[in-house]
Motif scaffolding. Structure first.
Motif, short mmCIF file in Angstrom:
data_model
loop_
_atom_site.label_atom_id
_atom_site.label_comp_id
_atom_site.label_asym_id
_atom_site.label_seq_id
_atom_site.Cartn_x
_atom_site.Cartn_y
_atom_site.Cartn_z
N THR A 219 0.85 -1.19 0.00
CA THR A 219 0.00 0.00 0.00
C THR A 219 0.89 1.24 0.00
O THR A 219 1.61 1.49 0.96
CB THR A 219 -0.97 0.01 1.20
N HIS A 221 1.02 5.47 -1.24
CA HIS A 221 0.24 6.59 -1.74
C HIS A 221 0.88 7.95 -1.51
O HIS A 221 0.39 8.96 -2.00
CB HIS A 221 -1.14 6.60 -1.08
N HIS A 253 -4.57 2.92 -3.77
CA HIS A 253 -5.13 4.21 -3.35
C HIS A 253 -5.52 5.00 -4.61
O HIS A 253 -4.82 4.95 -5.62
CB HIS A 253 -4.08 4.96 -2.54
N PRO A 280 -9.49 0.00 -3.19
CA PRO A 280 -9.27 0.18 -1.76
C PRO A 280 -10.21 -0.70 -0.95
O PRO A 280 -11.39 -0.86 -1.28
CB PRO A 280 -9.60 1.67 -1.55
#
Length: 379
Positions: A219, A221, A253, A280
């Protein structure tokens, strides 16, 4: 005498932090607790199911601040919450984390002056007591707006509830009086434990044909990692290289997806059969992926804590962290995008330390916060 307590939340992570405290305070006969939603962020995962999972009611107060620049958001929340404080006259305002609403509500509550008849002989104040949950975290990088929010909030707050010893030390070095600092532990672990059963039975990792303990969760972003063509190219190269060693699941994201699509790079990873790109995820689905993974690769804050608690190796693609205890004691390592592959190899070879959960990261933080409030009001 009942004490009115406002719990401030601006976005999904804030609600997760206040949920255990809301439930703990709701059991106390002396506490009249209200959830204040500032509306700073619009979050697609803030569905009815999200509140049901946390067993939270709809927020009691909506400020409707909306989006905008940092100054616009902060100003809107300050203006709206000042009116609420003057009308409702809470005895305590609890702010959490480090978003713009955190400092905005702190400023509004500490600047309000009640009438002389509202002077509190116990606290010695004629305004609310302001308490900061998750106080003392420092990245020492003032280019991050969150760091500015943390610093300013901790200067103004009356009670500083810290998650770990380094938080205490930071505040002490900044000259905060010792009686204001109370180490309570990590409230996010309370949320994790509160929803553990749902997380473990969710089955998201199985739905995506992933093998328990044999995939990486990614993850990413933050602007430094996803905003420039150079960093995006490095990100895609890293993903494809790591995918040669173990499968990857990547809940993207919206910011990251947008830049990957605009740059024309998204197909370099979406065409890789070892990479699963997901929308997401809500907290329970995402944590089911984390619970069952081998490695987490991230640039977020909370995941550093959760993986340390769970004993899962974490590679944080940032130059610094406001949660250094996840490195010194937990399972977290800082690295650059181009270093992730080598760090992954070390983890897979068993060369990374196992780490351990810091003291008081035990699912009982909310009860310690309630004890601190009880002492503050001499209940």
């Amino acid at each position: 005498m009942k004490r009115t307590i406002h719990l401030i939340a601006a976005a999904r992570p804030n609600f997760m932090k206040i949920a255990p405290l809301y439930h703990a305070l709701s059991k106390e006969s002396w506490a009249d607790v209200a959830i204040v939603h500032t509306g700073q962020h619009y979050d697609l995962n803030m569905s009815d199911a999200f509140f049901q999972d946390l067993r939270l009611p709809e927020p009691h107060i909506h400020l409707g601040a909306g989006s905008g620049s940092h100054a616009e958001q902060t100003a809107r929340v300050m203006i709206a919450y000042e009116q609420v404080v003057m009308e409702k006259r809470p005895d305590m305002v609890v702010v959490v984390g480090d978003v713009n609403s955190t400092i905005a509500c702190t400023l509004a509550a500490t600047k309000v002056v009640y009438s002389l008849s509202d002077f509190d002989s116990v606290t010695g104040l004629n305004r609310p007591v302001v308490a900061h949950l998750e106080a003392g975290l420092r990245s020492f990088d003032r280019s991050m707006p969150e760091e500015v929010n943390r610093l300013a909030t901790d200067v103004l707050a009356d009670l500083l509830w810290t998650p770990s010893p380094d938080g205490d030390e930071h505040l002490q070095h900044e000259g905060v009086e010792a009686h204001k600092i109370v180490r309570v532990g990590n409230i996010m672990i309370d949320s994790l434990e509160m929803m553990r059963d749902k997380i473990e039975t969710d089955g998201t990792y199985e739905k995506h044909d992933l093998e328990k303990g044999n995939y990486a969760v990614i993850t990413l972003h933050r602007p430094a990692n996803v905003d420039s063509p150079e960093s995006l190219k490095s990100l895609c190269d890293m993903i494809n290289n790591v995918a040669e060693k173990l499968p990857i699941v990547f809940p993207i994201h919206p910011r990251t997806r947008k830049h990957l699509e605009t740059s024309g790079l998204i197909e370099t990873i979406s065409n890789n059969p070892a990479v699963k790109l997901l929308e997401p995820q809500n907290y329970i689905s995402f944590m089911n992926l984390v619970f069952n993974c081998r490695i987490a690769i991230t640039d977020s804050g909370g995941l550093q804590e959760e993986t340390s608690y769970l004993g899962i190796p974490c590679l944080t693609v940032r130059p610094n962290t406001e949660r250094p205890i996840t490195i010194t004691q937990g399972t977290n390592q800082l690295c650059k995008l181009e270093e992730v592959e080598d760090k992954t190899n070390e983890i897979l070879a068993g060369k990374a330390g196992k780490g351990s959960a810091p003291d008081l990261w035990d699912g009982n933080t909310a009860s310690r916060v309630v004890d601190s409030i009880r002492k503050t009001f001499k209940i």
